[in-house]
Write a protein that holds these residues in place. Structure first.
Motif, PDB file in Angstrom:
ATOM      1  N   TYR A 172       0.811  -1.263   0.004  1.00 13.32           N
ATOM      2  CA  TYR A 172      -0.223  -0.086  -0.118  1.00 13.32           C
ATOM      3  C   TYR A 172       1.006   1.121  -0.037  1.00 13.32           C
ATOM      4  CZ  TYR A 172      -3.244  -3.782   1.263  1.00 13.32           C
ATOM      5  OH  TYR A 172      -3.996  -4.828   1.139  1.00 13.32           O
ATOM      6  N   PRO A 173       0.979   1.826  -1.006  1.00 10.53           N
ATOM      7  CA  PRO A 173       1.811   3.179  -1.290  1.00 10.53           C
ATOM      8  C   PRO A 173       1.731   4.284  -0.093  1.00 10.53           C
ATOM      9  CG  PRO A 173       0.791   2.808  -3.424  1.00 10.53           C
ATOM     10  CD  PRO A 173       0.140   1.945  -2.276  1.00 10.53           C
ATOM     11  N   ARG A 174       0.517   4.386   0.191  1.00  9.33           N
ATOM     12  CA  ARG A 174       0.357   5.434   1.507  1.00  9.33           C
ATOM     13  C   ARG A 174       1.053   4.700   2.668  1.00  9.33           C
ATOM     14  NH1 ARG A 174      -6.014   7.565   1.072  1.00  9.33           N
ATOM     15  NH2 ARG A 174      -5.626   8.603  -1.148  1.00  9.33           N
ATOM     16  N   GLU A 175       0.459   3.617   2.913  1.00  9.18           N
ATOM     17  CA  GLU A 175       1.215   2.879   4.296  1.00  9.18           C
ATOM     18  C   GLU A 175       2.843   3.035   4.150  1.00  9.18           C
ATOM     19  OE1 GLU A 175      -0.045   2.070   7.090  1.00  9.18           O
ATOM     20  OE2 GLU A 175      -1.789   3.127   6.301  1.00  9.18           O
ATOM     21  N   ILE A 176       3.568   2.993   3.303  1.00 12.38           N
ATOM     22  CA  ILE A 176       4.857   2.970   2.992  1.00 12.38           C
ATOM     23  C   ILE A 176       5.261   4.436   3.213  1.00 12.38           C
ATOM     24  CG2 ILE A 176       6.921   2.656   1.047  1.00 12.38           C
ATOM     25  CD1 ILE A 176       5.187   0.160  -0.065  1.00 12.38           C
ATOM     26  N   SER A 186      14.627   9.433   3.673  1.00 13.92           N
ATOM     27  CA  SER A 186      14.694  10.288   2.506  1.00 13.92           C
ATOM     28  C   SER A 186      14.699   9.494   1.324  1.00 13.92           C
ATOM     29  CB  SER A 186      16.072  10.826   2.213  1.00 13.92           C
ATOM     30  OG  SER A 186      16.271  11.730   3.415  1.00 13.92           O
ATOM     31  N   SER A 187      14.764   8.149   1.395  1.00  8.99           N
ATOM     32  CA  SER A 187      14.579   7.120  -0.004  1.00  8.99           C
ATOM     33  C   SER A 187      14.321   5.749   0.732  1.00  8.99           C
ATOM     34  CB  SER A 187      15.922   7.312  -0.604  1.00  8.99           C
ATOM     35  OG  SER A 187      16.930   6.712   0.221  1.00  8.99           O
ATOM     36  N   VAL A 188      13.705   4.796  -0.187  1.00  7.13           N
ATOM     37  CA  VAL A 188      13.528   3.537  -0.016  1.00  7.13           C
ATOM     38  C   VAL A 188      13.964   2.614  -0.936  1.00  7.13           C
ATOM     39  CG1 VAL A 188      11.481   4.269   1.625  1.00  7.13           C
ATOM     40  CG2 VAL A 188      11.002   3.727  -0.917  1.00  7.13           C
ATOM     41  N   ILE A 189      14.163   1.324  -0.585  1.00 11.56           N
ATOM     42  CA  ILE A 189      14.346   0.126  -1.579  1.00 11.56           C
ATOM     43  C   ILE A 189      13.238  -0.854  -1.204  1.00 11.56           C
ATOM     44  CG2 ILE A 189      15.799  -1.717  -2.275  1.00 11.56           C
ATOM     45  CD1 ILE A 189      18.143   0.049  -1.543  1.00 11.56           C
ATOM     46  N   GLU A 217       6.751  11.025  -4.612  1.00 14.40           N
ATOM     47  CA  GLU A 217       7.190  12.186  -5.443  1.00 14.40           C
ATOM     48  C   GLU A 217       6.892  13.610  -4.677  1.00 14.40           C
ATOM     49  OE1 GLU A 217       5.914  11.880  -9.434  1.00 14.40           O
ATOM     50  OE2 GLU A 217       7.397  10.414  -9.931  1.00 14.40           O
ATOM     51  N   PRO A 218       5.741  13.903  -4.124  1.00 14.10           N
ATOM     52  CA  PRO A 218       5.423  14.938  -3.450  1.00 14.10           C
ATOM     53  C   PRO A 218       5.960  14.970  -2.068  1.00 14.10           C
ATOM     54  CG  PRO A 218       3.579  13.716  -3.202  1.00 14.10           C
ATOM     55  CD  PRO A 218       4.461  13.199  -4.562  1.00 14.10           C
ATOM     56  N   LEU A 219       6.432  14.025  -1.564  1.00 12.75           N
ATOM     57  CA  LEU A 219       6.886  14.071  -0.324  1.00 12.75           C
ATOM     58  C   LEU A 219       8.562  14.033  -0.358  1.00 12.75           C
ATOM     59  CD1 LEU A 219       4.896  11.285   1.333  1.00 12.75           C
ATOM     60  CD2 LEU A 219       4.485  13.652   1.526  1.00 12.75           C
ATOM     61  N   ARG A 220       9.136  14.007  -1.486  1.00 15.71           N
ATOM     62  CA  ARG A 220      10.675  14.012  -1.820  1.00 15.71           C
ATOM     63  C   ARG A 220      11.105  12.655  -1.131  1.00 15.71           C
ATOM     64  NH1 ARG A 220      12.717  20.397  -1.445  1.00 15.71           N
ATOM     65  NH2 ARG A 220      11.242  21.206  -3.024  1.00 15.71           N
ATOM     66  N   ILE A 221      10.338  11.647  -1.169  1.00 16.64           N
ATOM     67  CA  ILE A 221      10.962  10.282  -0.961  1.00 16.64           C
ATOM     68  C   ILE A 221      11.117   9.528  -2.211  1.00 16.64           C
ATOM     69  CG2 ILE A 221      10.529   8.225   0.515  1.00 16.64           C
ATOM     70  CD1 ILE A 221       8.768   9.935   2.280  1.00 16.64           C
ATOM     71  N   LYS A 222      12.309   9.247  -2.373  1.00 14.97           N
ATOM     72  CA  LYS A 222      12.786   8.694  -3.682  1.00 14.97           C
ATOM     73  C   LYS A 222      12.966   7.028  -3.443  1.00 14.97           C
ATOM     74  CE  LYS A 222      16.872   8.129  -6.927  1.00 14.97           C
ATOM     75  NZ  LYS A 222      15.705   8.172  -8.050  1.00 14.97           N
ATOM     76  N   VAL A 223      12.260   6.300  -4.453  1.00 15.66           N
ATOM     77  CA  VAL A 223      12.326   4.823  -4.526  1.00 15.66           C
ATOM     78  C   VAL A 223      13.546   4.526  -5.473  1.00 15.66           C
ATOM     79  CG1 VAL A 223      11.113   2.784  -5.178  1.00 15.66           C
ATOM     80  CG2 VAL A 223       9.638   4.640  -4.370  1.00 15.66           C
ATOM     81  N   HIS A 224      14.719   3.938  -4.714  1.00 17.45           N
ATOM     82  CA  HIS A 224      15.837   3.657  -5.439  1.00 17.45           C
ATOM     83  C   HIS A 224      15.517   2.590  -6.367  1.00 17.45           C
ATOM     84  CE1 HIS A 224      18.813   6.643  -3.741  1.00 17.45           C
ATOM     85  NE2 HIS A 224      18.278   6.332  -2.690  1.00 17.45           N
ATOM     86  N   ASP A 225      14.906   1.608  -6.114  1.00 17.84           N
ATOM     87  CA  ASP A 225      14.874   0.253  -6.641  1.00 17.84           C
ATOM     88  C   ASP A 225      13.868  -0.652  -5.975  1.00 17.84           C
ATOM     89  OD1 ASP A 225      15.641  -1.597  -8.507  1.00 17.84           O
ATOM     90  OD2 ASP A 225      17.603  -1.623  -8.117  1.00 17.84           O
TER      91      ASP A 225
END
Length: 243
Positions: A172-176, A186-189, A217-225
């Motif tokens: 669930y994207p919102r939960e993540i 700042s980022s997640v894998i 994206e609007p939270l500036r949290i990058k998904v590295h992979d």
């Protein structure tokens, strides 16, 4: 009715001699020289001190297919395994035996995870691959995990965000993203496994990943992979340009 488990009976001389010979060989040549069934047998000596445990070791390997699969099997699945010793007496995996095997797996998982805590995850890609393979390659159900990273790409937490069936784990994207904000990540894998063994990305995997990227994206949290783990290897969706 199955024969009674007479684990308290003393070892016969031939069984005792076999245990001593196996221990001596492990001491002399090193445990790495032992085949999987003997390594497992040697470990079971401590859980079942008065029996010939080779049939149970072989039954576990037959049931799950490999030593890593035995150690990472759910406790309730381990406890379905039984065998007969050379005297025709029942041997079975008890709760204590299953827990002992799971403790070995957890110790292994922590050993391979340790390098990730000492440097940046991005700079330790080979260590990350080893960690996700040990953790998920033999998991019988899909499991969705998220590695949360700080601004220096150091690991804050590795958390399970969803369990699923043999072919689907909900994410669930919102939960993540909510959890990422709680941890000041700042980022997640993203990491999940395919119990089928094939790490190829499905259309559902691709769509789910893109939804999570968009949510960050609007939270500036990058998904590295997004890493997909199977017995046949690990697929990087970033490297495959699927994100």
């Amino acid at each position: 009715m199955p024969p009674a488990d007479t684990s308290s009976e003393p070892l016969k001389p031939d069984h005792k001699g076999h245990r001593e010979r196996l221990r001596e060989r492990a001491l002399k040549t090193g445990a790495s020289a032992l085949p999987d069934y003997e390594l497992l047998e040697l470990y079971l000596f401590r859980s079942i001190p008065q029996r010939d445990v080779k049939p149970l070791a072989k039954a576990l390997l037959t049931r799950f297919g490999s030593l890593p699969a035995v150690l990472s099997a759910p406790l309730e699945d381990m406890m379905t395994v039984s065998a007969l010793d050379t005297k025709g007496r029942a041997l079975r995996v008890t709760t204590d035996i299953a827990l002992d095997l799971q403790l070995m797996f957890e110790a292994t998982r922590r050993v391979v995870a340790e390098p990730l805590t000492r440097t940046t995850v991005i700079a330790s890609w080979s260590a990350l691959m080893a960690y996700v393979q040990v953790t998920l390659a033999h998991e019988p159900r899909e499991q969705f995990r998220v590695l949360f990273l700080d601004k220096k790409y150091q690991l804050i937490a590795d958390e399970i965000m969803g369990y699923g069936t043999v072919d689907h784990a909900p994410a669930y994207p919102r939960e993540i993203m909510r959890r990422a904000l709680e941890l000041s990540a700042s980022s997640v894998i993203l990491v999940h496994n395919h119990p089928s063994g094939d790490p190829s990305a499905s259309p559902g995997d691709i769509d789910m990943t893109r939804q999570i990227v968009k949510a960050g994206e609007p939270l500036r949290i990058k998904v590295h992979d997004h890493l997909i783990v199977g017995r046949e290897g690990v697929l990087s969706m970033s490297q495959q340009r699927l994100m």
